[in-house]
Design a protein around this motif. Structure first.
Motif, mmCIF file in Angstrom:
data_model
loop_
_atom_site.group_PDB
_atom_site.id
_atom_site.type_symbol
_atom_site.label_atom_id
_atom_site.label_comp_id
_atom_site.label_asym_id
_atom_site.label_seq_id
_atom_site.Cartn_x
_atom_site.Cartn_y
_atom_site.Cartn_z
ATOM 1 N N VAL A 1 0.668 -1.070 0.086
ATOM 2 C CA VAL A 1 0.032 -0.187 -0.070
ATOM 3 C C VAL A 1 0.860 1.361 0.031
ATOM 4 O O VAL A 1 0.664 2.230 -0.664
ATOM 5 C CB VAL A 1 -0.879 0.197 1.112
ATOM 6 C CG1 VAL A 1 -1.501 1.312 1.144
ATOM 7 C CG2 VAL A 1 -2.084 -1.398 1.033
ATOM 8 N N VAL A 2 1.902 1.185 0.914
ATOM 9 C CA VAL A 2 2.925 2.409 0.901
ATOM 10 C C VAL A 2 3.518 2.680 -0.588
ATOM 11 O O VAL A 2 3.491 3.641 -0.985
ATOM 12 C CB VAL A 2 4.011 2.155 1.852
ATOM 13 C CG1 VAL A 2 5.071 3.157 1.771
ATOM 14 C CG2 VAL A 2 3.210 2.308 3.320
ATOM 15 N N TRP A 3 3.942 1.623 -1.130
ATOM 16 C CA TRP A 3 4.492 1.657 -2.406
ATOM 17 C C TRP A 3 3.764 2.369 -3.625
ATOM 18 O O TRP A 3 3.947 3.229 -4.121
ATOM 19 C CB TRP A 3 4.937 0.318 -2.803
ATOM 20 C CG TRP A 3 5.460 0.280 -4.308
ATOM 21 C CD1 TRP A 3 4.715 0.024 -5.526
ATOM 22 C CD2 TRP A 3 6.800 0.229 -4.912
ATOM 23 N NE1 TRP A 3 5.396 0.225 -6.664
ATOM 24 C CE2 TRP A 3 6.567 0.255 -6.246
ATOM 25 C CE3 TRP A 3 7.782 0.526 -4.175
ATOM 26 C CZ2 TRP A 3 7.937 0.330 -6.917
ATOM 27 C CZ3 TRP A 3 8.955 0.517 -5.084
ATOM 28 C CH2 TRP A 3 9.201 0.625 -6.391
ATOM 29 N N ARG A 4 2.440 1.770 -3.453
ATOM 30 C CA ARG A 4 1.180 2.308 -4.562
ATOM 31 C C ARG A 4 0.886 3.581 -4.249
ATOM 32 O O ARG A 4 0.803 4.649 -5.268
ATOM 33 C CB ARG A 4 0.118 1.180 -4.508
ATOM 34 C CG ARG A 4 0.525 -0.153 -5.192
ATOM 35 C CD ARG A 4 1.220 -0.096 -6.604
ATOM 36 N NE ARG A 4 0.071 0.582 -7.605
ATOM 37 C CZ ARG A 4 -0.662 -0.185 -8.257
ATOM 38 N NH1 ARG A 4 -0.733 -1.666 -7.924
ATOM 39 N NH2 ARG A 4 -1.425 0.268 -9.087
ATOM 40 N N ALA A 5 0.241 3.992 -3.013
ATOM 41 C CA ALA A 5 -0.088 5.261 -2.656
ATOM 42 C C ALA A 5 1.158 6.362 -2.624
ATOM 43 O O ALA A 5 0.774 7.451 -2.988
ATOM 44 C CB ALA A 5 -0.710 4.912 -1.435
ATOM 45 N N GLY A 6 2.213 5.839 -2.029
ATOM 46 C CA GLY A 6 3.331 6.484 -2.156
ATOM 47 C C GLY A 6 3.896 7.054 -3.661
ATOM 48 O O GLY A 6 4.075 8.238 -3.749
ATOM 49 N N GLY A 7 3.818 6.190 -4.442
ATOM 50 C CA GLY A 7 4.149 6.825 -5.963
ATOM 51 C C GLY A 7 3.019 7.771 -6.301
ATOM 52 O O GLY A 7 3.419 8.626 -6.951
ATOM 53 N N ARG A 8 1.586 7.571 -5.817
ATOM 54 C CA ARG A 8 0.646 8.737 -6.539
ATOM 55 C C ARG A 8 0.752 9.867 -5.707
ATOM 56 O O ARG A 8 0.588 11.121 -6.244
ATOM 57 C CB ARG A 8 -0.745 8.026 -6.070
ATOM 58 C CG ARG A 8 -1.120 6.882 -6.939
ATOM 59 C CD ARG A 8 -1.097 7.219 -8.492
ATOM 60 N NE ARG A 8 -2.148 8.220 -8.743
ATOM 61 C CZ ARG A 8 -1.987 8.902 -9.855
ATOM 62 N NH1 ARG A 8 -1.208 8.626 -10.766
ATOM 63 N NH2 ARG A 8 -2.779 9.971 -10.187
ATOM 64 N N LEU A 9 1.301 9.820 -4.437
ATOM 65 C CA LEU A 9 1.427 10.845 -3.635
ATOM 66 C C LEU A 9 2.644 11.659 -4.298
ATOM 67 O O LEU A 9 2.453 13.063 -4.439
ATOM 68 C CB LEU A 9 1.873 10.359 -2.142
ATOM 69 C CG LEU A 9 1.788 11.335 -1.048
ATOM 70 C CD1 LEU A 9 0.400 11.758 -0.881
ATOM 71 C CD2 LEU A 9 2.264 10.869 0.414
ATOM 72 N N ALA A 10 3.646 11.371 -4.703
ATOM 73 C CA ALA A 10 4.862 11.828 -5.101
ATOM 74 C C ALA A 10 4.399 12.437 -6.429
ATOM 75 O O ALA A 10 4.693 13.555 -6.759
ATOM 76 C CB ALA A 10 6.034 10.886 -5.266
ATOM 77 N N ASP A 11 3.727 11.874 -7.278
ATOM 78 C CA ASP A 11 3.115 12.357 -8.608
ATOM 79 C C ASP A 11 2.424 13.686 -8.447
ATOM 80 O O ASP A 11 2.637 14.544 -8.860
ATOM 81 C CB ASP A 11 2.472 11.341 -9.376
ATOM 82 C CG ASP A 11 3.457 10.157 -9.804
ATOM 83 O OD1 ASP A 11 4.714 10.498 -10.011
ATOM 84 O OD2 ASP A 11 2.926 9.108 -10.042
ATOM 85 N N ASN A 12 1.644 13.500 -7.436
ATOM 86 C CA ASN A 12 0.548 14.798 -7.285
ATOM 87 C C ASN A 12 1.306 15.866 -6.381
ATOM 88 O O ASN A 12 0.988 17.195 -6.844
ATOM 89 C CB ASN A 12 -0.674 14.301 -6.627
ATOM 90 C CG ASN A 12 -1.633 13.396 -7.310
ATOM 91 O OD1 ASN A 12 -2.092 14.240 -8.224
ATOM 92 N ND2 ASN A 12 -1.630 12.209 -7.297
ATOM 93 N N ALA A 13 2.254 15.639 -6.009
ATOM 94 C CA ALA A 13 3.150 16.660 -4.967
ATOM 95 C C ALA A 13 3.744 17.312 -5.991
ATOM 96 O O ALA A 13 3.938 18.769 -5.907
ATOM 97 C CB ALA A 13 3.973 15.992 -3.933
ATOM 98 N N ASP A 14 4.329 16.855 -7.053
ATOM 99 C CA ASP A 14 5.013 17.381 -8.122
ATOM 100 C C ASP A 14 4.419 18.292 -9.083
ATOM 101 O O ASP A 14 4.574 19.341 -9.319
ATOM 102 C CB ASP A 14 5.744 16.165 -9.057
ATOM 103 C CG ASP A 14 6.593 16.830 -10.295
ATOM 104 O OD1 ASP A 14 7.472 17.628 -9.711
ATOM 105 O OD2 ASP A 14 6.498 16.650 -11.329
ATOM 106 N N ARG A 15 2.986 17.833 -9.337
ATOM 107 C CA ARG A 15 1.876 18.544 -9.935
ATOM 108 C C ARG A 15 1.736 19.925 -9.164
ATOM 109 O O ARG A 15 1.418 20.940 -9.510
ATOM 110 C CB ARG A 15 0.594 17.796 -10.213
ATOM 111 C CG ARG A 15 0.800 16.784 -11.273
ATOM 112 C CD ARG A 15 -0.246 15.719 -11.091
ATOM 113 N NE ARG A 15 -1.599 16.572 -11.279
ATOM 114 C CZ ARG A 15 -2.829 16.069 -11.526
ATOM 115 N NH1 ARG A 15 -2.960 14.755 -10.991
ATOM 116 N NH2 ARG A 15 -3.774 16.776 -11.609
ATOM 117 N N ILE A 16 1.488 19.772 -7.634
ATOM 118 C CA ILE A 16 1.152 20.862 -6.968
ATOM 119 C C ILE A 16 2.168 21.926 -6.880
ATOM 120 O O ILE A 16 1.922 23.123 -7.204
ATOM 121 C CB ILE A 16 0.738 20.247 -5.442
ATOM 122 C CG1 ILE A 16 -0.449 19.516 -5.513
ATOM 123 C CG2 ILE A 16 0.711 21.584 -4.597
ATOM 124 C CD1 ILE A 16 -0.786 18.953 -4.124
#
Length: 362
Positions: free
Chosen positions: A21-36
């Motif tokens: 869960v950390v791997w999958r959610a963490g990847g999405r987290l990083a992607d959206n942090a970059d977008r923000i």
């Protein structure tokens, strides 16, 4: 929920599932942090060290806070120091799998040097804190974690200021005034506003919602990682120090691994190293929330010798990569840059020392 009531294999499965869960959610987290970061116009240094650093460190935040609440100081502290060392070793693995040459050779950004030096400063101060002991400021909270938190904030400020200053370019360049054509991508803020005004707000809103959902998943998974690891440290007899510096550090480092690999695959070598350095500076600052939740006294006083070992190992690994960034030689050993090869050997040697220090027998 009492995780110690579960069998060893049950806690191992929980640890693996929470890690996924950390791997999958963490990847999405990083992607959206970059977008923000892009949508709000943050500088790359601040966006990488603050947004991306905080985003990929959420598992560590959840794990260390949970470990503090559980009263397992060794797990909390060694997760942080072990995470710094683990993530530096991750650069070696990324170098081996994805880079055709030495990773540091393709990262000619002096901001990385400042980030590495500030990281060494933070870890060195934390070693002094553990060796000297802490002084209680109020209730059970000590003084050193506040100093380390202040160093993290100062690091963000100095890195942002440094990134905006051209300190390494000579002041006088030949024919500097003769070449003033505006590059294709050098556009003013008004140009960006006119082109992206309709897209920026929906993109920022979408990224914010996805960031929040992913953050919640990572926090829950991080709590599960801490609880299952605390039970495993008792059931295996390895102790919280060794488990925190290995299993927990690996599981909570999964977002950093995924985002670093993605950056390298995209050819963003500097961003890959900046992600690791920025995350690691935050790791040390997380001693503050750990201290706030550990009610038995200042958490620095509860750290054991294994914490000093992992912190020293983190400094060794960071120094090796600083050497590589300064020398910038594209020489490899077994498809690894020389600095990455040295870092990997040092990390594995450190794990052996930590295992022997934990009192476990092969």
């Amino acid at each position: 929920m009492d995780f110690t009531a579960l069998p060893l294999w049950g806690n191992a499965l929980l640890l693996a599932g929470a890690g996924l869960v950390v791997w999958r959610a963490g990847g999405r987290l990083a992607d959206n942090a970059d977008r923000i970061g892009e949508a709000t116009g943050m500088s790359e240094a601040v966006a990488g060290a603050l947004l991306l650093g905080v985003a990929t460190s959420l598992p560590e935040i959840a794990t260390t806070v949970s470990a503090g609440l559980l009263g397992n100081a060794a797990l909390a502290v060694n997760n942080l120091f072990g995470g710094v060392a683990m993530q530096m070793a991750v650069l070696a693995l990324i170098d081996f799998w994805f880079v055709r040459g030495a990773l540091t050779y393709f990262s000619p950004d002096s901001t990385l040097l400042l980030g590495g030096v500030l990281l060494v400063l933070q870890v060195a101060v934390s070693i002094v804190a553990v060796a000297a002991g802490d002084v209680t400021l109020f209730a059970h909270v000590g003084a050193w974690p506040f100093l380390l938190g202040g160093l993290y904030v100062a690091s963000l400020y100095f890195m942002d200021r440094y990134a905006k200053r051209d300190v390494w370019t000579p002041k006088v360049l030949p024919d500097r005034d003769s070449d003033r054509d505006e590059p294709a991508d050098a556009r003013g803020p008004e140009d960006d506003e006119s082109d992206d005004a309709e897209e920026r707000e929906p993109s920022l809103w979408s990224a914010g919602v996805q960031f929040t959902v992913a953050a919640a998943l990572v926090l829950v998974a991080g709590w599960t990682v801490a609880s299952a690891s605390d039970a495993l440290s008792e059931q295996t007899g390895l102790g919280g120090g060794f488990v925190g510096a290995t299993l927990v550090a690996l599981t909570t480092s999964l977002p950093e691994i995924s985002t670093t690999a993605a950056a390298v695959r995209a050819g963003r070598y500097t961003m890959a190293i900046a992600n690791i350095f920025g995350t690691n500076t935050l790791e040390i600052a997380l001693l503050l929330p750990s201290d706030l939740t550990y009610t038995a006294g200042p958490i620095v006083d509860a750290a054991d010798a294994s914490a000093l070992l992992t912190a020293g190992l983190a400094i060794v690994l960071t120094a090796i990569y600083l050497w590589g960034l300064l020398e910038r030689r594209n020489r490899t050993v077994l498809n690894l840059g020389i600095d990455s090869a040295c870092a990997l050997v040092a990390y594995l040697s450190g794990l052996v020392l930590l295992y022997l220090r934990s009192g476990a027998t092969p």
